[in-house]
Design a protein around this motif. Structure first.
Motif: not given
Length: 65
Positions: A36-43, A25-32, A7-10
């Motif tokens: 990715a920033q929202v995901m990182v903030d949550h993590l 990292a966002a580009q390689r994970a296929g994310l805008r 999954p993109p998060l992993y």
């Protein structure tokens, strides 16, 4: 090693653990980058990811000091 069927998060977490910037990292994970920033903030809030700055200041030698 990045596994593309994850999954993109992993994929994002794997890239960041390897030292990638958020943008790459966002580009390689296929994310805008914004997603990715929202995901990182949550993590960060959930304690699953720490910034390199916090590891450096911890005194654990994470920055080669």
């Amino acid at each position: 090693m990045i596994v593309r069927n994850q999954p993109p998060l992993y994929r994002l977490m794997d890239e960041l653990r390897q030292g990638a910037t958020l943008e790459s990292a966002a580009q390689r994970a296929g994310l805008r980058v914004e997603i990715a920033q929202v995901m990182v903030d949550h993590l960060n809030r959930s304690g699953r990811l720490q910034s390199a700055g916090s590891l450096c200041s911890s005194g654990l030698g994470a920055c080669g000091g």
